[in-house]
Write a protein that holds these residues in place. Structure first.
Motif, mmCIF file in Angstrom:
data_model
loop_
_atom_site.group_PDB
_atom_site.id
_atom_site.type_symbol
_atom_site.label_atom_id
_atom_site.label_comp_id
_atom_site.label_asym_id
_atom_site.label_seq_id
_atom_site.Cartn_x
_atom_site.Cartn_y
_atom_site.Cartn_z
ATOM 1 N N ALA A 61 0.815 -1.220 0.000
ATOM 2 C CA ALA A 61 0.000 0.000 0.000
ATOM 3 C C ALA A 61 0.843 1.261 0.000
ATOM 4 O O ALA A 61 0.378 2.327 -0.409
ATOM 5 N N ILE A 62 2.089 1.156 0.426
ATOM 6 C CA ILE A 62 2.985 2.314 0.455
ATOM 7 C C ILE A 62 3.208 2.871 -0.949
ATOM 8 O O ILE A 62 3.563 4.044 -1.117
ATOM 9 N N PHE A 63 2.969 2.037 -1.968
ATOM 10 C CA PHE A 63 3.163 2.452 -3.349
ATOM 11 C C PHE A 63 1.868 2.890 -4.027
ATOM 12 O O PHE A 63 1.870 3.180 -5.219
ATOM 13 N N ASN A 64 0.774 2.907 -3.289
ATOM 14 C CA ASN A 64 -0.523 3.191 -3.912
ATOM 15 C C ASN A 64 -1.060 4.580 -3.589
ATOM 16 O O ASN A 64 -0.842 5.110 -2.495
ATOM 17 N N ILE A 65 -1.776 5.159 -4.561
ATOM 18 C CA ILE A 65 -2.612 6.316 -4.292
ATOM 19 C C ILE A 65 -3.976 5.770 -3.869
ATOM 20 O O ILE A 65 -4.320 4.631 -4.199
ATOM 21 N N PRO A 66 -4.767 6.534 -3.124
ATOM 22 C CA PRO A 66 -6.022 5.995 -2.589
ATOM 23 C C PRO A 66 -7.172 5.955 -3.590
ATOM 24 O O PRO A 66 -8.200 6.599 -3.423
ATOM 25 N N LYS A 67 -6.982 5.180 -4.634
ATOM 26 C CA LYS A 67 -8.056 4.957 -5.608
ATOM 27 C C LYS A 67 -7.669 3.808 -6.526
ATOM 28 O O LYS A 67 -6.486 3.477 -6.690
ATOM 29 N N SER A 68 -8.678 3.203 -7.140
ATOM 30 C CA SER A 68 -8.482 2.082 -8.052
ATOM 31 C C SER A 68 -8.181 2.577 -9.463
ATOM 32 O O SER A 68 -8.567 3.687 -9.844
ATOM 33 N N GLN A 69 -7.502 1.731 -10.242
ATOM 34 C CA GLN A 69 -7.255 2.072 -11.647
ATOM 35 C C GLN A 69 -8.565 2.260 -12.397
ATOM 36 O O GLN A 69 -8.654 3.081 -13.315
ATOM 37 N N LEU A 70 -9.593 1.530 -11.985
ATOM 38 C CA LEU A 70 -10.901 1.672 -12.611
ATOM 39 C C LEU A 70 -11.419 3.104 -12.430
ATOM 40 O O LEU A 70 -11.995 3.689 -13.354
ATOM 41 N N GLN A 71 -11.203 3.677 -11.242
ATOM 42 C CA GLN A 71 -11.612 5.055 -10.987
ATOM 43 C C GLN A 71 -10.799 6.032 -11.832
ATOM 44 O O GLN A 71 -11.339 7.037 -12.311
ATOM 45 N N CYS A 72 -9.522 5.753 -12.007
ATOM 46 C CA CYS A 72 -8.681 6.640 -12.835
ATOM 47 C C CYS A 72 -9.181 6.663 -14.276
ATOM 48 O O CYS A 72 -9.232 7.718 -14.903
ATOM 49 N N TYR A 73 -9.536 5.483 -14.807
ATOM 50 C CA TYR A 73 -10.096 5.435 -16.158
ATOM 51 C C TYR A 73 -11.378 6.257 -16.220
ATOM 52 O O TYR A 73 -11.604 7.035 -17.148
ATOM 53 N N GLY A 74 -12.235 6.083 -15.229
ATOM 54 C CA GLY A 74 -13.502 6.801 -15.215
ATOM 55 C C GLY A 74 -13.329 8.301 -15.089
ATOM 56 O O GLY A 74 -14.019 9.080 -15.754
ATOM 57 N N GLU A 75 -12.377 8.727 -14.238
ATOM 58 C CA GLU A 75 -12.148 10.157 -14.044
ATOM 59 C C GLU A 75 -11.760 10.858 -15.342
ATOM 60 O O GLU A 75 -12.083 12.028 -15.539
ATOM 61 N N SER A 76 -11.068 10.145 -16.210
ATOM 62 C CA SER A 76 -10.652 10.761 -17.476
ATOM 63 C C SER A 76 -11.846 11.101 -18.359
ATOM 64 O O SER A 76 -11.740 11.901 -19.291
ATOM 65 N N ILE A 77 -13.019 10.516 -18.034
ATOM 66 C CA ILE A 77 -14.231 10.778 -18.804
ATOM 67 C C ILE A 77 -15.154 11.748 -18.079
ATOM 68 O O ILE A 77 -15.652 12.715 -18.666
ATOM 69 N N TYR A 78 -15.406 11.528 -16.791
ATOM 70 C CA TYR A 78 -16.408 12.330 -16.096
ATOM 71 C C TYR A 78 -15.853 13.486 -15.269
ATOM 72 O O TYR A 78 -16.627 14.350 -14.842
ATOM 73 N N CYS A 79 -14.548 13.529 -15.012
ATOM 74 C CA CYS A 79 -13.976 14.639 -14.236
ATOM 75 C C CYS A 79 -13.391 15.689 -15.176
ATOM 76 O O CYS A 79 -12.231 15.623 -15.579
ATOM 77 N N VAL A 80 -14.219 16.658 -15.530
ATOM 78 C CA VAL A 80 -13.814 17.764 -16.392
ATOM 79 C C VAL A 80 -14.521 19.024 -15.915
ATOM 80 O O VAL A 80 -15.563 18.962 -15.271
ATOM 81 N N ASN A 81 -13.951 20.169 -16.242
ATOM 82 C CA ASN A 81 -14.585 21.441 -15.905
ATOM 83 C C ASN A 81 -15.283 22.065 -17.100
ATOM 84 O O ASN A 81 -16.121 22.945 -16.950
ATOM 85 N N HIS A 82 -14.906 21.619 -18.280
ATOM 86 C CA HIS A 82 -15.486 22.175 -19.504
ATOM 87 C C HIS A 82 -16.035 21.011 -20.320
ATOM 88 O O HIS A 82 -15.343 20.019 -20.546
ATOM 89 N N ASP A 83 -17.291 21.096 -20.719
ATOM 90 C CA ASP A 83 -17.954 19.982 -21.393
ATOM 91 C C ASP A 83 -17.482 19.847 -22.840
ATOM 92 O O ASP A 83 -18.124 20.325 -23.777
ATOM 93 N N VAL A 84 -16.345 19.179 -23.011
ATOM 94 C CA VAL A 84 -15.777 18.978 -24.346
ATOM 95 C C VAL A 84 -16.653 18.045 -25.175
ATOM 96 O O VAL A 84 -16.773 18.194 -26.393
ATOM 97 N N LEU A 85 -17.293 17.080 -24.503
ATOM 98 C CA LEU A 85 -18.119 16.107 -25.231
ATOM 99 C C LEU A 85 -19.289 16.772 -25.953
ATOM 100 O O LEU A 85 -19.595 16.444 -27.101
ATOM 101 N N SER A 86 -19.955 17.713 -25.297
ATOM 102 C CA SER A 86 -21.083 18.403 -25.933
ATOM 103 C C SER A 86 -20.635 19.160 -27.172
ATOM 104 O O SER A 86 -21.359 19.259 -28.161
ATOM 105 N N ARG A 87 -19.427 19.693 -27.119
ATOM 106 C CA ARG A 87 -18.892 20.412 -28.278
ATOM 107 C C ARG A 87 -18.699 19.464 -29.453
ATOM 108 O O ARG A 87 -18.890 19.833 -30.609
ATOM 109 N N CYS A 88 -18.343 18.207 -29.145
ATOM 110 C CA CYS A 88 -18.205 17.203 -30.210
ATOM 111 C C CYS A 88 -19.538 16.998 -30.918
ATOM 112 O O CYS A 88 -19.608 16.931 -32.147
ATOM 113 N N ALA A 89 -20.613 16.893 -30.133
ATOM 114 C CA ALA A 89 -21.928 16.602 -30.704
ATOM 115 C C ALA A 89 -22.548 17.787 -31.414
ATOM 116 O O ALA A 89 -23.326 17.617 -32.356
#
Length: 393
Positions: A61-89
């Motif tokens: 655990a000394i080598f870990n940040i307090p979150k799962s890799q699954l959360q990191c993948y998800g954050e890259s999609i839902y953690c944003v301040n500017h809605d880039v996805l809507s601009r795509c559509a």
């Protein structure tokens, strides 16, 4: 440095511990400090050899940040301040939409911390989060090799995203190179357009300067419009020259005639611009500060909707131990999770049972044992419900 935001919710003995997302400002947005960096590096170097397969290597655990890799993948999609996805559509022309998709793809690259890593998700682990009209669901659909699946829908903008990611890390002496395999698809349903792309590779460098970089080539293609983008993520040279640090170079072309329309230049952690070949006009298409800085921490909106398989529930005790620097408790909790995972695997083997993902259909060709396999996923449901965990707007 800001204090980490932790939300604990207990309902039917389920406790979720959510931590700040990886962001541009201060990597993980929290104030926990891992022990001496050199001590951790030398400890790691003693336990692995060049060419070692690290997919089965368990970090303390000394080598870990307090979150799962699954959360990191998800954050890259839902953690944003500017809605880039809507601009795509909402782009008026195919070219406008394509350049927005390029910007969105760049926004999924996040700064990481050297010397620490997220947890390897357990088989069947899930992560379900909503941000506005965007609902995101992830599931760990394979453990050896580790394969993660993502499905996201936005019914308002008629957007669907599917991602299948499986990382193959190799120790190369002076670095760990992780090749991120798998296909990412972004569909603009109302436009009838599908954008297919890959991910850059993650390289953890020990020498000459310890760092974590996104490197390699990314291709983005839309068959319906005939547009393609070819991006090259670059980093420091071995001599430490920083001219290319976190830089992106590339071009957008029309595939039927292979004509270059735009040249792409910039840095994924700063700004990225396109230059119109026909008139020399330069336009900024991505500003990292606007999109991935000062990100808000997800919160539990519906405690009764939490599942035992939710990442923030599975790793709650480990998160608490790391955040409180109680390494013995963190290691004990982590070992308990890993031993339970092995016991479940043994039981399946004894019963000749095959694991079946709950939310995705997983298929692939090649060798499952070596990981040299082309994996594909298909969501079992076309749309997703709102999640019990939300990102405040």
């Amino acid at each position: 440095m800001s204090k980490i935001l932790i939300l604990k919710v207990s309902e039917k003995e389920l406790t979720a511990v959510l931590t700040s997302p990886l962001s541009l400002d201060n990597d993980s947005g929290n104030d926990y400090r891992a022990p001496n960096l050199l001590q951790r590096v030398f400890s790691l170097l003693k336990t692995v050899r060049p060419g070692s397969d690290l997919t089965r290597f368990a970090l303390p655990a000394i080598f870990n940040i307090p979150k799962s890799q699954l959360q990191c993948y998800g954050e890259s999609i839902y953690c944003v301040n500017h809605d880039v996805l809507s601009r795509c559509a909402n782009g008026e022309t195919p070219l406008e939409r394509f350049t927005s998709v390029v910007a969105w793809s760049i926004s999924t690259a996040r700064p990481l911390m050297f010397g620490v890593a997220p947890y390897n998700p357990v088989l069947g682990e899930t992560h379900h989060v909503s941000r506005g009209n965007l609902n995101v669901l992830l599931e760990q659909v394979s453990h050896h090799p580790p394969v993660s699946a993502l499905h996201a829908t936005n019914e308002k903008d008629n957007i669907e995203i599917t991602m299948c990611q499986y990382a193959i890390p190799k120790f190369q002496g002076t670095c760990i190179e992780t090749r991120v395999h798998g296909k990412r698809q972004l569909k603009l349903l109302s436009k009838g357009e599908t954008y297919v792309m890959n991910s850059p590779n993650l390289v953890i460098k020990f020498l000459p300067v310890p760092d974590v970089e996104w490197l390699g080539n990314v291709a983005i293609r839309c068959q319906e419009t005939g547009l393609e983008a070819h991006l090259c993520y670059k980093g420091n040279s071995f001599l430490g020259r920083k001219g290319n640090y976190r830089s992106i170079r590339g071009k957008i072309i029309s595939s039927p005639d292979m004509k270059t329309i735009y040249e792409i230049n910039g840095h994924w952690d700063r700004t990225v611009a396109i230059k119109d070949i026909s008139n020399g006009k330069t336009t900024v298409i991505y500003r990292a500060k606007d999109v991935i800085s000062s990100l808000k921490t997800p919160v539990v909106k519906d405690p009764k909707g939490l599942q035992a398989s939710e990442s923030a529930v599975v790793w709650a005790k480990v998160n608490e131990g790391i955040l409180n620097k109680k390494w013995d408790k963190a290691n004990e909790a982590k070992i308990s999770i890993e031993e339970n995972e092995r016991e479940l695997a043994r039981n399946r083997m004894l019963k000749a049972e095959t694991w079946v993902p709950k939310h995705f259909v997983l298929s692939g060709s090649g060798s499952k044992e070596t990981g040299d396999r082309d994996w594909e996923i298909k969501p079992r449901n076309l749309t997703l419900p709102p999640a019990p965990i939300i990102v405040p707007l």
